[in-house]
Structures are given as structure tokens and as C-alpha cells.
Enzyme design. Structure first.
Site, mmCIF file in Angstrom:
data_model
loop_
_atom_site.group_PDB
_atom_site.id
_atom_site.type_symbol
_atom_site.label_atom_id
_atom_site.label_comp_id
_atom_site.label_asym_id
_atom_site.label_seq_id
_atom_site.Cartn_x
_atom_site.Cartn_y
_atom_site.Cartn_z
ATOM 1 N N ASP A 1 0.908 -1.184 0.141
ATOM 2 C CA ASP A 1 0.078 0.136 0.146
ATOM 3 C C ASP A 1 0.848 1.271 -0.093
ATOM 4 O O ASP A 1 1.982 1.089 0.324
ATOM 5 C CB ASP A 1 -0.876 0.385 1.296
ATOM 6 C CG ASP A 1 -1.668 -1.232 1.485
ATOM 7 O OD1 ASP A 1 -1.874 -1.683 0.566
ATOM 8 O OD2 ASP A 1 -2.063 -1.385 2.494
HETATM 9 N N1 URA Z 1 -1.125 -5.821 4.003
HETATM 10 C C1 URA Z 1 -1.412 -4.809 4.097
HETATM 11 O O1 URA Z 1 -2.778 -4.137 4.704
HETATM 12 N N2 URA Z 1 -1.012 -3.870 3.320
HETATM 13 C C2 URA Z 1 0.063 -4.030 2.872
HETATM 14 O O2 URA Z 1 0.730 -3.232 2.139
HETATM 15 C C3 URA Z 1 0.633 -5.526 2.860
HETATM 16 C C4 URA Z 1 -0.034 -6.301 3.482
#
Ligand code: URA
Length: 231
Positions: free
Chosen positions: A102
Site C-alpha cells: 500500500d
Molecule cells: N497488508 C496490508 O494491509 N498492506 C500491505 O501493504 C501489505 C499487506
């Protein structure tokens, strides 16, 4: 490979521009300019503008992804690709992230121009373990350890339960979670489901690779050996 294929594969110029490059003597082998676009060469034996081809057998790198940049070729704002040498972005096949983090997740991210490697690493069948370190905005209930390990947690809007995951609680509002799959926003959603929303999230391990061993500041990358992922 043909010289024209090499120049476009490694992002130097388009096939249309190759004749001009060769005319100017920009591509040499053993000190002699290559004249014909169809001449067969190995990427390791040529110099282009006096320099060897970078990553002639493919790009395999680990990046310490900073907060605030996106794992996308298209979106607005800062992209992880902005952190790489611009020439890499002209290569064909293109350099892609292996899976995604993310925008507001930092840490270990692999990038490659090897589609088979990318596919193998992201295949649900392989279950490459990934470890995330996180803090939360509320205390983590001790019961989350057994729930996450049970293989019975069904996330909102899903039907199949999450694979068993290992949660280690390291403080009232911090911990580490090892996942063997990669669902959308999975760490955030798992922790939110037990009343402990994520505050900060960092990926610290992918399979045998540990961010701490790589000595990378946020935004820095290093080459990795893809063979360490072979099983
Ligand atoms: N889980 C999440 O919530 N975000 C990420 O970037 C990776 C795994």
C-alpha cells in the site's frame, strides 16, 4: 540476440532508431563498431557508448519502499518507479513490482523485469512467507494469536478463510505478523477485525530475504540473487 533487439530490450532506443545509433558507432564489440542491426551479439560482449549493458540477465532488486509512494505505473503522485534509474523504465519487458505494498506501507519490495520470476513469487500456490511489523492505534487482544493461527478468520466481504498466520505480540500496540498469502490490505483488515487498527506497517521479510540484512535507507535498492528464492 540481434543488435536491434538488444538495444530496444535494454531500453536504449526504439528499433527505428537503431540504424542511427549504429551509424554513429555507439555500439561496439572488441573495440569495433557493429554495423548491422541484424548482427547477433551477446549482451555481455557489447559496449554502448563505452559502457556495458546494465543487468544483462535481467533486473532483480530489493527496494526499501518509503511511505507515500505507490506501486503502480499509472497513478498520480510519487511512484516506486521514480526511485529507479530512468533507463530501466524503457526496458522491454518492463520492470514491475513483485506484488504490491500500500501507499502507506513501507519496507521490503522486490522488482524485476523477469515475468516468470514475478509470477512464481506471487503465485498463491507458493505461499512465500512475508513478515510485517506493525503498530496499532488500540491494544491487540491476546486472543488474536489463536484466531489468526486457526485458519478460520473470514475477512469482511470474503468467503474463504485466511490461511493460518503467525502473530507475535511485541508490545501492547505492536507486533509482527507472518502471512503465507497476499490478499488486498490483508494485514490492515486482519488487525481491524480484532479491534486493533493498524497505525504503521512495514514489510520486513520476504521468504529468505530480511530487510535488516540489506542496510537500505528508505528509497534505496540493491541487487538480489533470484536463486535464493528457488526451492
Ligand atoms: N497488508 C496490508 O494491509 N498492506 C500491505 O501493504 C501489505 C499487506
Amino acid at each position: 540476440m540481434r543488435t536491434d533487439a538488444l538495444l530496444s530490450r535494454f531500453g536504449y532506443c526504439s528499433r527505428r532508431e537503431v540504424a542511427q545509433w549504429l551509424k554513429r558507432g555507439r555500439v561496439t564489440r572488441n573495440g569495433t563498431p557493429i554495423k548491422s542491426p541484424s548482427e547477433k551479439v551477446e549482451p555481455e560482449e557489447v559496449l554502448i557508448d563505452g559502457e556495458p549493458v546494465e543487468f544483462p540477465r535481467g533486473i532483480y532488486i530489493a527496494l526499501n519502499k518509503p511511505l507515500g509512494c505507490t506501486c503502480s505505473h499509472k497513478e498520480e503522485g510519487e511512484l516506486v518507479y521514480d526511485l529507479l534509474p530512468p533507463q530501466w523504465l524503457s526496458r522491454n519487458p518492463v520492470v514491475n513490482t513483485v506484488g504490491r505494498l500500500d501507499k502507506e506501507t513501507s519496507g521490503l519490495l522486490l522488482l524485476t523485469d523477469d515475468g516468470a520470476f514475478e509470477h512464481a513469487q506471487t503465485s498463491p500456490k507458493r505461499h512465500v512467507p512475508k513478515v510485517y511489523a506493525f503498530t496499532t492505534t488500540a491494544p491487540i487482544p491476546a486472543s488474536a494469536v489463536a484466531l489468526f493461527a486457526s485458519g478460520e478468520l473470514v475477512l469482511d466481504g470474503e468467503r474463504t478463510p485466511c490461511l493460518p498466520a503467525e502473530l507475535v505480540i511485541t508490545g501492547e500496540q505492536s507486533g509482527k505478523l507472518t502471512l503465507h498469502e497476499g490478499r488486498y490490505h490483508q494485514v490492515r483488515r486482519m488487525l481491524a477485525s480484532v479491534g486493533a487498527p493498524v497505525d504503521t506497517l512495514e514489510r520486513i521479510e520476504i521468504g529468505p530475504l530480511k530487510l535488516a540484512d540489506l542496510n537500505l535507507e528508505p528509497g534505496e535498492w540493491c541487487e538480489i540473487d533470484p536463486a535464493i528464492f528457488a526451492r
